[in-house]
Design an enzyme around this catalytic site. Structure first.
Site, PDB file in Angstrom:
ATOM      1  N   PRO A 165      10.489  -3.509  -0.772  1.00 26.18           N
ATOM      2  CA  PRO A 165      11.596  -3.257   0.161  1.00 26.18           C
ATOM      3  C   PRO A 165      11.133  -3.392   1.605  1.00 26.18           C
ATOM      4  CG  PRO A 165      10.826  -1.212  -0.845  1.00 26.18           C
ATOM      5  CD  PRO A 165      10.142  -2.319  -1.567  1.00 26.18           C
ATOM      6  N   ILE A 166      12.070  -3.697   2.494  1.00 24.19           N
ATOM      7  CA  ILE A 166      11.776  -3.888   3.918  1.00 24.19           C
ATOM      8  C   ILE A 166      11.866  -2.552   4.652  1.00 24.19           C
ATOM      9  CG2 ILE A 166      12.591  -5.016   6.033  1.00 24.19           C
ATOM     10  CD1 ILE A 166      13.660  -7.287   4.267  1.00 24.19           C
TER      11      ILE A 166
ATOM     12  N   ALA B 252       9.961   0.175   4.692  1.00 22.94           N
ATOM     13  CA  ALA B 252       9.995   1.222   3.680  1.00 22.94           C
ATOM     14  C   ALA B 252       8.710   2.031   3.567  1.00 22.94           C
ATOM     15  CB  ALA B 252      10.316   0.607   2.317  1.00 22.94           C
ATOM     16  N   GLY B 253       7.710   1.761   4.382  1.00 25.78           N
ATOM     17  CA  GLY B 253       6.489   2.544   4.327  1.00 25.78           C
ATOM     18  C   GLY B 253       5.420   2.002   3.408  1.00 25.78           C
TER      19      GLY B 253
ATOM     20  N   LYS C  91       0.843  -1.194   0.000  1.00 22.56           N
ATOM     21  CA  LYS C  91       0.000   0.000   0.000  1.00 22.56           C
ATOM     22  C   LYS C  91       0.876   1.240   0.000  1.00 22.56           C
ATOM     23  CE  LYS C  91       0.949   1.250   4.441  1.00 22.56           C
ATOM     24  NZ  LYS C  91       1.694   2.485   4.805  1.00 22.56           N
TER      25      LYS C  91
ATOM     26  N   ASP D 208      -1.062  -1.430  11.108  1.00 25.40           N
ATOM     27  CA  ASP D 208      -1.387  -1.500   9.681  1.00 25.40           C
ATOM     28  C   ASP D 208      -2.055  -2.818   9.283  1.00 25.40           C
ATOM     29  OD1 ASP D 208      -0.535   1.002   8.981  1.00 25.40           O
ATOM     30  OD2 ASP D 208       1.336   0.352   8.035  1.00 25.40           O
TER      31      ASP D 208
ATOM     32  N   GLY E   2       4.791  -3.822   3.965  1.00 20.38           N
ATOM     33  CA  GLY E   2       5.109  -5.175   3.520  1.00 20.38           C
ATOM     34  C   GLY E   2       4.959  -6.223   4.608  1.00 20.38           C
ATOM     35  N   GLY E   3       5.495  -5.953   5.799  1.00 22.37           N
ATOM     36  CA  GLY E   3       5.399  -6.918   6.892  1.00 22.37           C
ATOM     37  C   GLY E   3       3.969  -7.133   7.340  1.00 22.37           C
ATOM     38  N   SER E   4       3.197  -6.047   7.412  1.00 17.60           N
ATOM     39  CA  SER E   4       1.789  -6.149   7.800  1.00 17.60           C
ATOM     40  C   SER E   4       0.988  -6.906   6.754  1.00 17.60           C
ATOM     41  CB  SER E   4       1.200  -4.749   7.997  1.00 17.60           C
ATOM     42  OG  SER E   4       1.847  -4.071   9.042  1.00 17.60           O
ATOM     43  N   SER E   5       1.274  -6.641   5.482  1.00 18.10           N
ATOM     44  CA  SER E   5       0.605  -7.342   4.391  1.00 18.10           C
ATOM     45  C   SER E   5       0.918  -8.832   4.425  1.00 18.10           C
ATOM     46  CB  SER E   5       1.033  -6.749   3.050  1.00 18.10           C
ATOM     47  OG  SER E   5       0.483  -7.482   1.977  1.00 18.10           O
TER      48      SER E   5
END
Length: 282
Positions: A92-93, A95-96, A8, A134, A99-102
């Protein structure tokens, strides 16, 4: 089972005040983009979770949000909860882009199906709130305005098929650090952007991110990327979340493609993409 874990961007982000629980109240607009990690989930007899990923810096232990999501769901499953989760990172890790939440929400959705838990979206969101602010958004599928800690959702006008260029130089920004230094909003700005978007207008003057100043101190190249976007005719360019990812919205795919071709050799991560609903499988 294979799944796509979409990223996102925050079309704008306002930091209102600090809460008694230590978190912050925010006002933001979240938008899915057609950039995703690839995840494969398999059941095992190990009675635990194995997280596999070749990306440097990707945690594979209990600090990973995937682990936390598995841990939160396994208490509802009476049989062997052993799984192997392989992640192919494209985003990217730190990075806003969430990614981790997704990744966490993606695995929780898959386990809900594999384990026949039959939990509703709302139940999964409720379980995930304490994992990360998130995470609940990634059980949704569309543009939403989010307030409070970031999971009080309000419907927005549908935003899809808009050309977007996403750039990240590889710099990692600590979200807790940015929150510890960010200045609280002195005036409310989000309503003006919402009104503009409802008129289907994309005007630079209504877009903002209260976290940019702090994140630029950590990653000065954020400003360079924004300048490059505008130099190549972006209508709007802004940092997403706490950074360091920057997005640019363009009038046409031709302009977006041109910017992509010129900037892909300059920065580490460059995605020529668009705004989507999460169920898009193109």
């Amino acid at each position: 089972m294979k799944r796509k874990s979409y990223g996102k961007i925050n079309l704008s982000l306002e930091v209102l005040n600090k809460r008694e629980d230590g978190f912050h109240n925010i006002d933001t607009i979240m938008q899915f983009v057609d950039v995703y990690d690839e995840i494969e989930i398999e059941t095992t007899n190990s009675n635990t979770i194995e997280i596999v990923c070749d990306e440097e810096g990707f945690p594979k232990d209990e600090t990973n949000l995937i682990y936390k999501g598995w841990e939160a769901l396994k208490v509802f499953y009476k049989e062997n909860p052993g799984v192997r989760v392989e992640v192919i990172k494209n985003m990217p890790i730190a990075a806003g882009m969430g990614g981790g939440s997704s990744n966490c929400a993606c695995v929780m959705e898959a386990l809900n199906e594999i384990w026949n838990l039959n939990f509703s979206k709302e139940k999964l969101q409720e379980i995930s709130k304490d994992i990360g602010s998130d995470v609940p958004y990634f059980f949704e599928n569309r543009t939403l305005r989010a307030t409070g800690r970031g999971f009080d959702f309000y419907d927005m006008i549908k935003i899809e098929d808009i050309p977007i260029l996403i750039i990240n130089n590889g710099c990692k920004v600590s979200t807790p650090y940015v929150y510890s230094k960010v200045e609280m909003a002195k005036e409310r700005k989000m309503d003006k952007l919402v009104e503009s978007l409802n008129r289907r207008e994309i005007k630079k003057e209504f877009f903002f991110n209260d976290m940019t100043k702090v994140s630029v101190e950590v990653c000065p190249e954020i400003e360079d990327i924004i300048e490059d976007m505008y130099r190549l005719d972006a209508k709007v360019s802004l940092m997403s979340g706490s950074g360091s990812t920057v997005f640019g919205i363009f009038d046409s795919y031709e302009e977006c493609n041109n910017a992509y071709n010129l900037l892909k050799v300059k920065y580490r991560y460059v995605f020529n993409t668009r705004a989507i609903r999460r169920d898009y499988e193109g």
